[in-house]
Design a protein around this motif. Structure first.
Motif, PDB file in Angstrom:
ATOM      1  N   GLY A   1       1.060  -1.271  -0.027  1.00 47.00           N
ATOM      2  CA  GLY A   1       0.024  -0.317  -0.106  1.00 47.00           C
ATOM      3  C   GLY A   1       0.466   1.801   0.076  1.00 47.00           C
ATOM      4  N   LEU A   2       2.489   0.850  -0.072  1.00 45.56           N
ATOM      5  CA  LEU A   2       3.104   1.791   0.103  1.00 45.56           C
ATOM      6  C   LEU A   2       4.153   2.196  -0.801  1.00 45.56           C
ATOM      7  CD1 LEU A   2       4.662   2.087   3.480  1.00 45.56           C
ATOM      8  CD2 LEU A   2       2.641   3.125   2.613  1.00 45.56           C
ATOM      9  N   VAL A   3       4.573   3.387  -1.591  1.00 37.82           N
ATOM     10  CA  VAL A   3       5.340   3.648  -3.171  1.00 37.82           C
ATOM     11  C   VAL A   3       6.434   4.578  -2.518  1.00 37.82           C
ATOM     12  CG1 VAL A   3       3.556   2.827  -5.060  1.00 37.82           C
ATOM     13  CG2 VAL A   3       3.951   5.122  -4.043  1.00 37.82           C
ATOM     14  N   CYS A   4       7.547   4.113  -3.312  1.00 34.55           N
ATOM     15  CA  CYS A   4       8.617   4.740  -2.914  1.00 34.55           C
ATOM     16  C   CYS A   4       8.353   5.698  -4.082  1.00 34.55           C
ATOM     17  CB  CYS A   4      10.056   4.176  -3.383  1.00 34.55           C
ATOM     18  SG  CYS A   4      11.649   5.397  -2.543  1.00 34.55           S
ATOM     19  N   GLN A   5       8.980   7.534  -3.479  1.00 29.64           N
ATOM     20  CA  GLN A   5       8.298   8.658  -4.237  1.00 29.64           C
ATOM     21  C   GLN A   5       8.978   9.479  -3.106  1.00 29.64           C
ATOM     22  OE1 GLN A   5       4.764   8.521  -5.275  1.00 29.64           O
ATOM     23  NE2 GLN A   5       3.449   9.424  -3.638  1.00 29.64           N
ATOM     24  N   PHE A   6       8.970  10.728  -4.227  1.00 24.29           N
ATOM     25  CA  PHE A   6       9.280  12.205  -3.871  1.00 24.29           C
ATOM     26  C   PHE A   6       8.124  13.393  -3.132  1.00 24.29           C
ATOM     27  CE2 PHE A   6      13.032  11.246  -6.521  1.00 24.29           C
ATOM     28  CZ  PHE A   6      14.121  12.264  -5.641  1.00 24.29           C
TER      29      PHE A   6
ATOM     30  N   GLY B   1      -6.017   3.622  -4.393  1.00 28.54           N
ATOM     31  CA  GLY B   1      -6.849   3.958  -3.466  1.00 28.54           C
ATOM     32  C   GLY B   1      -6.682   4.221  -2.003  1.00 28.54           C
ATOM     33  N   PHE B   2      -5.261   4.655  -1.816  1.00 26.96           N
ATOM     34  CA  PHE B   2      -4.549   4.543  -0.384  1.00 26.96           C
ATOM     35  C   PHE B   2      -4.250   6.217  -0.449  1.00 26.96           C
ATOM     36  CE2 PHE B   2      -3.286   0.089  -1.447  1.00 26.96           C
ATOM     37  CZ  PHE B   2      -4.177  -0.431  -0.383  1.00 26.96           C
ATOM     38  N   PHE B   3      -4.854   6.534   0.936  1.00 27.99           N
ATOM     39  CA  PHE B   3      -4.299   7.910   0.835  1.00 27.99           C
ATOM     40  C   PHE B   3      -4.037   8.172   2.856  1.00 27.99           C
ATOM     41  CE2 PHE B   3      -8.568   7.304   1.833  1.00 27.99           C
ATOM     42  CZ  PHE B   3      -9.512   7.727   2.917  1.00 27.99           C
ATOM     43  N   GLU B   4      -2.839   9.043   2.815  1.00 28.96           N
ATOM     44  CA  GLU B   4      -2.485   9.099   3.879  1.00 28.96           C
ATOM     45  C   GLU B   4      -4.117   9.906   5.481  1.00 28.96           C
ATOM     46  OE1 GLU B   4       1.616  11.207   6.514  1.00 28.96           O
ATOM     47  OE2 GLU B   4       0.913  11.132   4.299  1.00 28.96           O
TER      48      GLU B   4
ATOM     49  N   ARG C   1      -3.745   9.460  12.446  1.00 27.53           N
ATOM     50  CA  ARG C   1      -3.127   7.679  12.269  1.00 27.53           C
ATOM     51  C   ARG C   1      -2.269   7.918  11.958  1.00 27.53           C
ATOM     52  NH1 ARG C   1      -8.130   4.591  12.457  1.00 27.53           N
ATOM     53  NH2 ARG C   1      -8.806   5.964  10.982  1.00 27.53           N
ATOM     54  N   ASP C   2      -0.996   8.556  11.388  1.00 28.29           N
ATOM     55  CA  ASP C   2       0.480   8.310  10.299  1.00 28.29           C
ATOM     56  C   ASP C   2       0.327   6.935   9.880  1.00 28.29           C
ATOM     57  OD1 ASP C   2       1.407  10.186  10.371  1.00 28.29           O
ATOM     58  OD2 ASP C   2       2.200  10.324  12.271  1.00 28.29           O
ATOM     59  N   ILE C   3      -1.228   6.967   9.491  1.00 27.29           N
ATOM     60  CA  ILE C   3      -1.602   5.545   7.993  1.00 27.29           C
ATOM     61  C   ILE C   3      -2.251   5.820   6.718  1.00 27.29           C
ATOM     62  CG2 ILE C   3      -1.961   4.247  10.554  1.00 27.29           C
ATOM     63  CD1 ILE C   3      -5.101   3.857   9.895  1.00 27.29           C
ATOM     64  N   CYS C   4      -1.464   4.610   6.439  1.00 24.84           N
ATOM     65  CA  CYS C   4      -2.759   5.052   5.389  1.00 24.84           C
ATOM     66  C   CYS C   4      -3.579   4.327   5.066  1.00 24.84           C
ATOM     67  CB  CYS C   4      -1.866   3.661   3.730  1.00 24.84           C
ATOM     68  SG  CYS C   4      -0.533   5.198   3.465  1.00 24.84           S
ATOM     69  N   SER C   5      -4.878   4.786   5.159  1.00 24.86           N
ATOM     70  CA  SER C   5      -6.231   4.138   5.019  1.00 24.86           C
ATOM     71  C   SER C   5      -6.467   3.805   3.200  1.00 24.86           C
ATOM     72  CB  SER C   5      -7.363   5.744   4.762  1.00 24.86           C
ATOM     73  OG  SER C   5      -6.951   6.504   6.530  1.00 24.86           O
ATOM     74  N   GLY C   6      -8.001   3.130   3.670  1.00 28.06           N
ATOM     75  CA  GLY C   6      -8.003   2.356   3.258  1.00 28.06           C
ATOM     76  C   GLY C   6      -7.038   1.014   3.101  1.00 28.06           C
TER      77      GLY C   6
END
Length: 184
Positions: A111-116, A142-145, A149-154
């Motif tokens: 659910g995470l990608v490495c990007q600027f 479809g994931f958003f921060e 809570r410092d998580i990716c919702s979705g």
């Protein structure tokens, strides 16, 4: 009869004492701890915290750490990819969580990608635009921060969808076979 009588009068106490010694044993600890309190409580282990930081450059000296918010006290610290403090200055190789430094998406959790980072973000009181690649939520999937809570919702919805899809694909062939089978 006289020796037997003497044995029962004097010997019974000796025999009883001997039985207690054999059954319960006599140890030096039992004799030395009489009247003392038990001080064998384990000493509490100190909570290991990472070094406090303001930005990722503060964590360069500690390998595999990033300046992220500590989930315990919400201060920014140099933490390993799983948000744990480094032990003796070292981190285990784990997939990196949200906002950790990365060089490719293979280092990041699902659910995470490495990007600027493409927008201004407030950390503490200072605003900055990230100059390093970070593990960020995969917006295209479809994931958003969730900043609070410092998580990716979705992520939980995606997990449920994957479970339902795998369950359906496992059960579907049996249902199709049952429908095709001729009834007698």
């Amino acid at each position: 009869m006289q020796p037997l009588k003497r044995f029962t009068q004097c010997g019974s106490l000796t025999m009883l004492f001997g039985v207690f010694i054999i059954l319960f044993g006599v140890s030096s600890t039992a004799l030395t701890t009489f009247g003392k309190t038990n001080n064998d409580k384990p000493t509490p282990t100190p909570i290991i915290k990472g070094k406090e930081c303001n930005n990722h450059d503060d964590c360069v000296t500690i390998d595999k750490t990033s300046c992220v918010k500590d989930p315990i006290d919400y201060k920014h610290r140099c933490l390993c990819g799983d948000d744990s403090a480094p032990v003796n200055g070292h981190c285990q190789d784990v997939l990196k969580g949200l906002r950790h430094k990365c060089s490719s998406s293979h280092e990041c959790e699902d659910g995470l990608v490495c990007q600027f980072e493409s927008l201004n973000r407030t950390i503490g009181v200072s605003k900055f635009i990230s100059k390093t690649k970070l593990c960020l939520c995969d917006n295209e999937s479809g994931f958003f921060e969730d900043v609070l809570r410092d998580i990716c919702s979705g992520a939980s919805l995606q997990t449920i969808a994957n479970i339902l899809l795998s369950l359906t694909s496992t059960v579907a062939p049996f249902i199709v076979y049952a429908r095709m089978k001729p009834h007698f």
